[in-house]
Design an enzyme around this catalytic site. Structure first.
Site, mmCIF file in Angstrom:
data_model
loop_
_atom_site.group_PDB
_atom_site.id
_atom_site.type_symbol
_atom_site.label_atom_id
_atom_site.label_comp_id
_atom_site.label_asym_id
_atom_site.label_seq_id
_atom_site.Cartn_x
_atom_site.Cartn_y
_atom_site.Cartn_z
ATOM 1 N N HIS A 92 -5.860 34.288 21.245
ATOM 2 C CA HIS A 92 -5.551 33.651 20.092
ATOM 3 C C HIS A 92 -6.491 32.162 20.324
ATOM 4 C CE1 HIS A 92 -4.441 31.106 16.376
ATOM 5 N NE2 HIS A 92 -4.135 32.124 15.930
ATOM 6 N N GLU A 160 -10.887 35.665 13.319
ATOM 7 C CA GLU A 160 -9.984 34.380 12.909
ATOM 8 C C GLU A 160 -11.195 33.304 12.913
ATOM 9 O OE1 GLU A 160 -5.629 34.756 12.614
ATOM 10 O OE2 GLU A 160 -6.005 34.008 14.504
ATOM 11 N N GLY A 226 0.445 30.463 8.412
ATOM 12 C CA GLY A 226 1.363 29.619 7.616
ATOM 13 C C GLY A 226 1.965 30.278 6.421
HETATM 14 P P1 13P Z 1 -3.162 30.247 8.915
HETATM 15 O O1 13P Z 1 -2.939 31.519 8.115
HETATM 16 O O2 13P Z 1 -1.854 29.293 9.169
HETATM 17 O O3 13P Z 1 -4.455 29.889 8.760
HETATM 18 O O4 13P Z 1 -3.215 30.922 10.810
HETATM 19 C C1 13P Z 1 -4.011 31.917 10.977
HETATM 20 C C2 13P Z 1 -3.723 32.313 12.359
HETATM 21 O O5 13P Z 1 -4.045 31.532 13.013
HETATM 22 C C3 13P Z 1 -2.977 33.666 12.509
HETATM 23 O O6 13P Z 1 -3.061 34.035 13.899
#
Ligand code: 13P
Length: 246
Positions: A92, A160, A226
């Protein structure tokens, strides 16, 4: 496939409220993979509640360590497997940024788990890379961690973009679709047995924008931060996915 990454959030009270809301708002599921990666200390609790309530929710870890033994604070793959984990998030961007994880360690982790549990490898470019049009170069480099490996089980990649995480900003769904196709092509070309990964989108996914991503052909699901901290909003995202991807 919809996966919640709770990151370093949650408490026993939060977990109880989460399930109450999730059960209230989730509709009949059509067998889609629904996962939660809670903080490690809560994995067993989440798994037990999901089992008790007969929910199709699988638990996973947010990371694993490369090894075991004299490594204070670390959690090994053996412990993860011993604790009802069906997947592990690896690489991540918060691990890369805040814990200085590099491609060498990320590859070691993938090799450790690939035959034992489902790896969800995260990749994504920074805003600066994106503005300079370096996205594909950055992704190609991050994806080198799976080069020449043979995946006999499923592999999942989560795209991401760093600038979309927790910011409320997202790429255009069409751009996400193009990047997901690119990721699938790179993985297929560079793995020994032409692995065909599922590709999830992550970064500010919520119940208001999720459908726009799920409508794209190469989006196989979402990794949600979130919006996954509340059982109702996570249930809404799962419901939308169920309605769009059969
Ligand atoms: P958010 O959905 O809070 O933007 O985070 C995404 C994330 O990092 C999931 O691994």
């Amino acid at each position: 496939m919809i996966v919640a990454n709770w990151k370093c959030n949650g408490s026993k009270t939060m977990i109880d409220a989460w399930f109450k809301n999730y059960i209230k708002d989730s509709e009949e599921s059509n067998g889609v993979f629904i996962g939660i990666a809670p903080p490690t200390i809560y994995i067993e609790r989440v798994a037990n509640i999901a089992k008790k309530k007969s929910l199709q929710i699988k638990t996973g870890s947010q990371d694993i360590d490369i090894s075991s033994g004299a490594r204070t604070g670390a959690i090994s793959i053996e412990m993860i497997l011993d604790n009802n984990c069906y997947f592990s998030i690896i690489g991540h961007s918060e691990r890369r940024e805040l814990f200085s994880e590099n491609n060498i360690e990320i590859r070691q982790k993938i090799i450790k788990i690939m035959d034992k549990t489902l790896p969800i490898l995260c990749v994504g470019e920074t805003l600066e890379d994106n503005k300079k049009d370096f996205t594909k170069d950055v992704l190609r480099e991050q994806l080198e961690v799976i080069n020449n490996l043979e995946f006999n089980n499923k592999l999942v990649i989560a795209y991401e973009p760093v600038w979309a995480i927790g910011s409320g900003l997202t790429p255009d769904p069409k751009d996400i679709n193009e990047i997901h196709k690119f990721i699938k092509d790179v993985v297929q070309s560079n793995t020994n047995n032409s692995a065909n990964p599922s590709v999830l989108y992550g970064g500010s996914v919520n119940s208001a924008n999720a459908a726009s991503f799920f409508n794209e052909d190469y989006v196989d699901g979402a990794l949600v931060g979130g919006a996954a901290l509340d059982g109702s909003s996570f249930a809404e995202i799962v419901n939308l996915f169920n309605g769009i991807k059969q």
